[in-house]
Scaffold this motif. Structure first.
Motif, PDB file in Angstrom:
ATOM      1  N   ALA A 298       0.859  -1.188   0.000  1.00  0.00           N
ATOM      2  CA  ALA A 298       0.000   0.000   0.000  1.00  0.00           C
ATOM      3  C   ALA A 298       0.894   1.237   0.000  1.00  0.00           C
ATOM      4  O   ALA A 298       1.710   1.422   0.902  1.00  0.00           O
ATOM      5  CB  ALA A 298      -0.915  -0.002   1.218  1.00  0.00           C
TER       6      ALA A 298
ATOM      7  N   GLN B 222       0.901   4.991   0.478  1.00  0.00           N
ATOM      8  CA  GLN B 222       0.112   6.097   1.012  1.00  0.00           C
ATOM      9  C   GLN B 222       0.981   7.362   1.099  1.00  0.00           C
ATOM     10  O   GLN B 222       1.802   7.501   1.996  1.00  0.00           O
ATOM     11  CB  GLN B 222      -0.433   5.761   2.398  1.00  0.00           C
ATOM     12  CG  GLN B 222      -1.193   6.891   3.086  1.00  0.00           C
ATOM     13  CD  GLN B 222      -2.419   7.317   2.305  1.00  0.00           C
ATOM     14  OE1 GLN B 222      -3.435   6.643   2.295  1.00  0.00           O
ATOM     15  NE2 GLN B 222      -2.323   8.458   1.632  1.00  0.00           N
TER      16      GLN B 222
ATOM     17  N   ALA C  25      -6.888   4.138  11.381  1.00  0.00           N
ATOM     18  CA  ALA C  25      -6.791   2.937  10.545  1.00  0.00           C
ATOM     19  C   ALA C  25      -7.117   1.733  11.413  1.00  0.00           C
ATOM     20  O   ALA C  25      -6.231   0.968  11.805  1.00  0.00           O
ATOM     21  CB  ALA C  25      -5.402   2.822   9.934  1.00  0.00           C
TER      22      ALA C  25
ATOM     23  N   LEU D 236      -6.087  -1.921   9.971  1.00  0.00           N
ATOM     24  CA  LEU D 236      -4.648  -2.124  10.011  1.00  0.00           C
ATOM     25  C   LEU D 236      -4.169  -2.231  11.451  1.00  0.00           C
ATOM     26  O   LEU D 236      -3.294  -3.059  11.771  1.00  0.00           O
ATOM     27  CB  LEU D 236      -3.938  -0.970   9.304  1.00  0.00           C
ATOM     28  CG  LEU D 236      -2.407  -1.003   9.309  1.00  0.00           C
ATOM     29  CD1 LEU D 236      -1.901  -2.219   8.556  1.00  0.00           C
ATOM     30  CD2 LEU D 236      -1.843   0.281   8.713  1.00  0.00           C
TER      31      LEU D 236
ATOM     32  N   ASN E 285      -9.181   4.607   3.030  1.00  0.00           N
ATOM     33  CA  ASN E 285      -8.050   3.873   2.450  1.00  0.00           C
ATOM     34  C   ASN E 285      -7.779   2.593   3.233  1.00  0.00           C
ATOM     35  O   ASN E 285      -7.445   1.553   2.651  1.00  0.00           O
ATOM     36  CB  ASN E 285      -6.810   4.759   2.440  1.00  0.00           C
ATOM     37  CG  ASN E 285      -6.940   5.937   1.486  1.00  0.00           C
ATOM     38  OD1 ASN E 285      -7.814   5.952   0.623  1.00  0.00           O
ATOM     39  ND2 ASN E 285      -6.078   6.904   1.635  1.00  0.00           N
ATOM     40  N   ASP E 286      -7.927   2.687   4.547  1.00  0.00           N
ATOM     41  CA  ASP E 286      -7.742   1.497   5.384  1.00  0.00           C
ATOM     42  C   ASP E 286      -8.783   0.434   5.054  1.00  0.00           C
ATOM     43  O   ASP E 286      -8.479  -0.763   5.009  1.00  0.00           O
ATOM     44  CB  ASP E 286      -7.825   1.916   6.852  1.00  0.00           C
ATOM     45  CG  ASP E 286      -7.724   0.731   7.793  1.00  0.00           C
ATOM     46  OD1 ASP E 286      -6.664   0.074   7.809  1.00  0.00           O
ATOM     47  OD2 ASP E 286      -8.705   0.455   8.505  1.00  0.00           O
TER      48      ASP E 286
ATOM     49  N   ILE F 187      -7.852  -1.328   1.692  1.00  0.00           N
ATOM     50  CA  ILE F 187      -6.784  -2.320   1.849  1.00  0.00           C
ATOM     51  C   ILE F 187      -7.325  -3.593   2.492  1.00  0.00           C
ATOM     52  O   ILE F 187      -7.002  -4.710   2.081  1.00  0.00           O
ATOM     53  CB  ILE F 187      -5.633  -1.741   2.684  1.00  0.00           C
ATOM     54  CG1 ILE F 187      -5.012  -0.536   1.962  1.00  0.00           C
ATOM     55  CG2 ILE F 187      -4.571  -2.798   2.960  1.00  0.00           C
ATOM     56  CD1 ILE F 187      -3.995   0.202   2.789  1.00  0.00           C
ATOM     57  N   SER F 188      -8.159  -3.425   3.497  1.00  0.00           N
ATOM     58  CA  SER F 188      -8.754  -4.588   4.164  1.00  0.00           C
ATOM     59  C   SER F 188      -9.623  -5.393   3.202  1.00  0.00           C
ATOM     60  O   SER F 188      -9.644  -6.627   3.248  1.00  0.00           O
ATOM     61  CB  SER F 188      -9.571  -4.124   5.372  1.00  0.00           C
ATOM     62  OG  SER F 188     -10.195  -5.216   6.010  1.00  0.00           O
TER      63      SER F 188
ATOM     64  N   ILE G 224       1.476  -7.712   4.237  1.00  0.00           N
ATOM     65  CA  ILE G 224       1.064  -6.329   3.967  1.00  0.00           C
ATOM     66  C   ILE G 224       2.231  -5.406   4.295  1.00  0.00           C
ATOM     67  O   ILE G 224       2.776  -5.453   5.394  1.00  0.00           O
ATOM     68  CB  ILE G 224      -0.168  -5.939   4.796  1.00  0.00           C
ATOM     69  CG1 ILE G 224      -1.337  -6.890   4.508  1.00  0.00           C
ATOM     70  CG2 ILE G 224      -0.567  -4.499   4.515  1.00  0.00           C
ATOM     71  CD1 ILE G 224      -2.550  -6.633   5.388  1.00  0.00           C
TER      72      ILE G 224
ATOM     73  N   TYR H 179       2.944  -1.425   4.335  1.00  0.00           N
ATOM     74  CA  TYR H 179       2.299  -0.110   4.272  1.00  0.00           C
ATOM     75  C   TYR H 179       3.404   0.936   4.170  1.00  0.00           C
ATOM     76  O   TYR H 179       4.045   1.293   5.160  1.00  0.00           O
ATOM     77  CB  TYR H 179       1.445   0.108   5.516  1.00  0.00           C
ATOM     78  CG  TYR H 179       0.416   1.212   5.404  1.00  0.00           C
ATOM     79  CD1 TYR H 179      -0.893   0.925   5.044  1.00  0.00           C
ATOM     80  CD2 TYR H 179       0.750   2.531   5.674  1.00  0.00           C
ATOM     81  CE1 TYR H 179      -1.840   1.920   4.949  1.00  0.00           C
ATOM     82  CE2 TYR H 179      -0.193   3.537   5.585  1.00  0.00           C
ATOM     83  CZ  TYR H 179      -1.494   3.228   5.223  1.00  0.00           C
ATOM     84  OH  TYR H 179      -2.424   4.227   5.135  1.00  0.00           O
TER      85      TYR H 179
ATOM     86  N   THR I  84       4.744   4.773   3.208  1.00  0.00           N
ATOM     87  CA  THR I  84       4.227   6.141   3.227  1.00  0.00           C
ATOM     88  C   THR I  84       5.328   7.123   2.837  1.00  0.00           C
ATOM     89  O   THR I  84       6.517   6.805   2.857  1.00  0.00           O
ATOM     90  CB  THR I  84       3.703   6.525   4.622  1.00  0.00           C
ATOM     91  OG1 THR I  84       4.794   6.524   5.558  1.00  0.00           O
ATOM     92  CG2 THR I  84       2.639   5.549   5.095  1.00  0.00           C
TER      93      THR I  84
END
Length: 289
Positions: free
Chosen positions: A65, A67, A81, A84, A166-167, A170-171, A184, A186, A188
């Protein structure tokens, strides 16, 4: 004890708020990975650690992901989130390895992690654009890298809501994976701050060096004060009635009031002219004898 390892991010964000050119990193995997969380890491050292872990090809699917525009303080609330956070705090029983880095100095790019998985594991890549509003659930054969390109968060009141959406995306993507062996990542990039309104400067040198990132700021306060002075009147620049002057005027008023009463009392005195003449009467002569 599980109250939250994820909530430690909130405490860490408060202490490291000075690092404005940093952003967090999260990892959650259903495989056993030797990973340790940290408060601060450089992007280079983090990439080296991930390269060692991912070269073993521990999962079938790798959801990356991306971000942009966030800071550690954005994840200080549990509702930022929640899905997450559930995977990072042990609430998801399928997750066996987690990693949290509150502050990553530098930029850990998606293509760097993606190239490791493609070269070492022979994985194919599927890119999902979060702004399109839809995505395909046919991810293809494993191993597979699923890159989720998320939109940058706004600076206004919709920031938390966008982060939560956004969370949720992704889920939902993880929920549609055919295999339960997934990792996963994440990633940023630093956010822009409302107080200066300017993006964080990023060095354009070699990505495998440790650049020292500095916020390039210009002080426009002097220019604004100069413009305000030019357009303002004399009453805006000077204070004519100071507290001392005002107290002096009040004291002078009472002083002149007392003088007025005193002179009025003196002028009101009336003495007959006969009081200054000599008394020549017989009674007065007897008193003198």
């Amino acid at each position: 004890m599980r109250l939250s390892k994820f909530s430690l991010l909130a405490l860490g964000a408060a202490t490291a708020n000075a690092f404005r050119d940093t952003s967090p990193f999260f990892l959650a995997s259903t495989s056993e990975l030797l990973s340790t969380s940290a408060q601060l890491k450089s992007a280079t050292s983090l990439l080296d650690g991930l390269s060692t872990k991912l070269s073993a090809c521990p999962s079938d699917y790798y959801v990356i992901a991306a971000q942009p525009g966030v800071h550690a303080t954005d994840f200080s609330a549990r509702k930022s989130a929640p899905r997450l956070g559930a995977k990072l705090t042990g609430q998801d029983e399928d997750i066996r390895s987690t990693m949290i880095v509150n502050e990553v100095a530098g930029i850990l790019e998606v293509k760097q992690v993606r190239s490791i998985l493609e070269s070492e594991c022979g994985a194919q890549t599927t890119v999902i654009d979060a702004t399109s509003g839809s995505y395909t659930t046919d991810f293809g054969a494993v191993p597979r890298v699923v890159v989720v390109e998320l939109s940058s968060l706004p600076l206004g009141f919709e920031r938390k809501q966008q982060l939560s959406d956004n969370d949720a995306l992704i889920s939902d993507i993880v929920g549609h994976l055919p295999s339960k062996k997934y990792t996963i990542l994440y990633l940023t990039t630093p956010r822009e701050f409302e107080e200066n309104g300017s993006p964080v400067y990023q060095a354009q040198n070699d990505l495998y060096q440790d650049p020292v990132h500095l916020d390039l700021k210009r002080d426009y306060s002097a220019h604004s004060r100069r413009d305000e002075t030019t357009n303002s009147s004399l009453f805006d620049q000077y204070q004519y009635f100071t507290p001392g002057l005002f107290m002096g005027l009040i004291a002078a008023f009472f002083f002149f009031a007392i003088l007025y009463v005193a002179f009025s009392a003196l002028l009101s005195l009336q003495v007959p002219y006969a009081a200054f003449e000599k008394d020549t009467s017989a009674t007065a002569q007897k008193k003198q004898q």
